[in-house]
Design a protein around this motif. Sequence first.
Motif, PDB file in Angstrom:
ATOM      1  N   GLY A  28       0.813  -1.219   0.000  1.00  0.00           N
ATOM      2  CA  GLY A  28       0.000   0.000   0.000  1.00  0.00           C
ATOM      3  C   GLY A  28       0.843   1.264   0.000  1.00  0.00           C
ATOM      4  N   THR A  29       0.187   2.391  -0.244  1.00  0.00           N
ATOM      5  CA  THR A  29       0.898   3.672  -0.256  1.00  0.00           C
ATOM      6  C   THR A  29       1.427   3.948   1.149  1.00  0.00           C
ATOM      7  OG1 THR A  29      -0.559   4.515  -1.976  1.00  0.00           O
ATOM      8  CG2 THR A  29       0.674   6.157  -0.694  1.00  0.00           C
ATOM      9  N   PRO A  30       2.727   4.100   1.285  1.00  0.00           N
ATOM     10  CA  PRO A  30       3.273   4.310   2.636  1.00  0.00           C
ATOM     11  C   PRO A  30       3.148   5.764   3.080  1.00  0.00           C
ATOM     12  CG  PRO A  30       5.038   4.249   1.032  1.00  0.00           C
ATOM     13  CD  PRO A  30       3.766   4.075   0.260  1.00  0.00           C
ATOM     14  N   ASN A  31       3.689   6.036   4.248  1.00  0.00           N
ATOM     15  CA  ASN A  31       3.692   7.387   4.801  1.00  0.00           C
ATOM     16  C   ASN A  31       4.861   8.150   4.169  1.00  0.00           C
ATOM     17  OD1 ASN A  31       3.754   9.664   6.348  1.00  0.00           O
ATOM     18  ND2 ASN A  31       3.557   8.592   8.300  1.00  0.00           N
ATOM     19  N   ILE A  32       4.646   8.627   2.963  1.00  0.00           N
ATOM     20  CA  ILE A  32       5.750   9.166   2.156  1.00  0.00           C
ATOM     21  C   ILE A  32       6.372  10.423   2.796  1.00  0.00           C
ATOM     22  CG2 ILE A  32       6.401  10.037  -0.127  1.00  0.00           C
ATOM     23  CD1 ILE A  32       3.834   8.544  -1.191  1.00  0.00           C
ATOM     24  N   ALA A  33       5.523  11.382   3.139  1.00  0.00           N
ATOM     25  CA  ALA A  33       6.044  12.666   3.652  1.00  0.00           C
ATOM     26  C   ALA A  33       6.875  12.455   4.917  1.00  0.00           C
ATOM     27  CB  ALA A  33       4.887  13.614   3.950  1.00  0.00           C
ATOM     28  N   ASP A  34       6.338  11.674   5.829  1.00  0.00           N
ATOM     29  CA  ASP A  34       7.024  11.513   7.110  1.00  0.00           C
ATOM     30  C   ASP A  34       8.281  10.659   6.976  1.00  0.00           C
ATOM     31  OD1 ASP A  34       5.227  13.090   8.622  1.00  0.00           O
ATOM     32  OD2 ASP A  34       3.769  11.473   8.504  1.00  0.00           O
ATOM     33  N   THR A  35       8.264   9.718   6.047  1.00  0.00           N
ATOM     34  CA  THR A  35       9.469   8.915   5.809  1.00  0.00           C
ATOM     35  C   THR A  35      10.566   9.808   5.243  1.00  0.00           C
ATOM     36  OG1 THR A  35       8.061   7.012   5.376  1.00  0.00           O
ATOM     37  CG2 THR A  35      10.359   6.840   4.677  1.00  0.00           C
ATOM     38  N   ILE A  36      10.196  10.673   4.310  1.00  0.00           N
ATOM     39  CA  ILE A  36      11.183  11.602   3.743  1.00  0.00           C
ATOM     40  C   ILE A  36      11.745  12.505   4.847  1.00  0.00           C
ATOM     41  CG2 ILE A  36      11.426  13.623   2.226  1.00  0.00           C
ATOM     42  CD1 ILE A  36       9.447  12.165   0.285  1.00  0.00           C
ATOM     43  N   ALA A  37      10.855  12.974   5.725  1.00  0.00           N
ATOM     44  CA  ALA A  37      11.285  13.892   6.793  1.00  0.00           C
ATOM     45  C   ALA A  37      12.145  13.194   7.840  1.00  0.00           C
ATOM     46  CB  ALA A  37      10.073  14.528   7.448  1.00  0.00           C
ATOM     47  N   LEU A  38      11.993  11.883   7.955  1.00  0.00           N
ATOM     48  CA  LEU A  38      12.816  11.136   8.918  1.00  0.00           C
ATOM     49  C   LEU A  38      14.301  11.336   8.625  1.00  0.00           C
ATOM     50  CD1 LEU A  38      13.152   9.095  11.254  1.00  0.00           C
ATOM     51  CD2 LEU A  38      12.791   7.254   9.590  1.00  0.00           C
ATOM     52  N   LYS A  39      14.630  11.467   7.342  1.00  0.00           N
ATOM     53  CA  LYS A  39      16.047  11.679   6.980  1.00  0.00           C
ATOM     54  C   LYS A  39      16.572  12.968   7.616  1.00  0.00           C
ATOM     55  CE  LYS A  39      19.617  12.148   3.667  1.00  0.00           C
ATOM     56  NZ  LYS A  39      19.917  13.553   3.848  1.00  0.00           N
ATOM     57  N   SER A  40      15.731  14.013   7.629  1.00  0.00           N
ATOM     58  CA  SER A  40      16.168  15.278   8.241  1.00  0.00           C
ATOM     59  C   SER A  40      16.445  15.090   9.722  1.00  0.00           C
ATOM     60  CB  SER A  40      15.098  16.356   8.062  1.00  0.00           C
ATOM     61  OG  SER A  40      14.840  16.534   6.703  1.00  0.00           O
ATOM     62  N   ALA A  41      15.643  14.244  10.385  1.00  0.00           N
ATOM     63  CA  ALA A  41      15.848  13.991  11.814  1.00  0.00           C
ATOM     64  C   ALA A  41      17.192  13.291  12.036  1.00  0.00           C
ATOM     65  CB  ALA A  41      14.707  13.150  12.372  1.00  0.00           C
ATOM     66  N   LEU A  42      17.476  12.301  11.188  1.00  0.00           N
ATOM     67  CA  LEU A  42      18.740  11.561  11.336  1.00  0.00           C
ATOM     68  C   LEU A  42      19.929  12.471  11.025  1.00  0.00           C
ATOM     69  CD1 LEU A  42      17.751   8.102   9.781  1.00  0.00           C
ATOM     70  CD2 LEU A  42      17.454   8.927  12.119  1.00  0.00           C
TER      71      LEU A  42
END
Length: 414
Positions: free
Chosen positions: A284-298
């Motif tokens: 299914g369509t994942p949580n795209i926006a938040d997954t992308i933003a996770l990189k900024s957190a790391l």
Amino acid sequence: MTTFSTISPIFDVDTIRQAFPILGRMVKDKPLVYLDNAATSQKPLGVINAIHDYYTGYNANIHRGIHSLAEEATAAYEVTRHAVKQFIGAAAAEEIIFTRGTTEGINLVAYTWGRQNINAGDEIIISGMEHHSNIVPWQILCEEKNAVLKVIPVTEDGELSLMAYQNLLTDKTKLVSIVQVSNALGTVNPVKEMIAAAHHVGALVLVDGAQSAVHLDIDVQDLDCDFFAFSGHKVYGPTGVGVLYGKKKILENMPVFQGGGEMIKEVTFEHTTYNELPYKYEAGTPNIADTIALKSALDFINTIGKTKIRKHEAGLLAYATEQLETIPGLAIIGKAREKASLVSFVIKGTHPQDIGILLDNQGIAVRTGHHCCQPLMKRFEIPGTVRASFALYNTFEEVDKLITGLHKTIKMLS
Ligand code: 7TS
């Protein structure tokens, strides 16, 4: 009261705080003192902006479209997978599966590997300090399969009894699922040693990294764990995205979890073949926006560096512990030799919830209750604790405010 902030600045906390807009707000007309980081950490601007940039700049579904927006979104999503691989020291990006969080990661393993490999009479070992998310999935599995759930006891100091653990390990043990850092006690468990012991009897090991990923250096290859789960929202990232790491060989042989889009190779009404790793587990369509933003957190964590973060947080913990111990009637629950940056306590003659409410009236956010560790609370014969958990943006002045707030609170309750 002494403040240590000017004495031993490990890094510039004031500058770091500026990256977190929420820390500037008032609560009940007092500046917010946020000490509930073990529940969820606050988010730096980089994370907030990454979500904004995605929705305003290149919102599209991933892995499917051939248009530019879809390509940009797919590339950004996969960049996070590589960042996570680096962050936890995985051998390959295919070993990184995006989930909704730690809870979903553990359930994924229970519903796939568990259902395939656990049979009647097999044993699963957890510990007495697990979060409900690392108890209930195994209970459900054991009930369904007639398997046995065994529990490593917790000592009075809040450590795991490693002698008892050794005795629980037998050739019937198929899985050990343990927390690396306890969310209720702060205990750092010696998981590397425990993993080696489990492997010795042929069992696999899942590490619940919900609390450890933000504080400790994680190297899944060095730990040699078979699975590692953590949540984005506890590492300064967004809610709704998490990570399940699994060794490639194990993931390849596991049955699928949810069925639907992206996890398939070919579908006919007679038979479906499945996609390769990691997509096999991302239906299914994942949580795209938040997954992308996770990189900024790391990136944010990496830029400062975990060594510096840990030093600062260890200072806060030591100072808070020392100050709390001066409060009459206060008992710290969890006195392990190695602890991460949280402290749980009870105060004689008071209920944790009353303390939490009165601290909130002073703008101080702490967690109270059982912290989703009811069996652990039972072990210590308490209804719950007050928990102050620290992050890299917390200051020694905030610890002082907690202590002053507690003195006021105790006066009001007596
Ligand atoms: N495991 C541990 C050790 C945790 O601390 C938590 C959340 C979870 C699993 C579940 O994580 P989730 O992101 O899937 O919900 N712990 C807490 C806490 O201590 N206060 O609120 C949530």
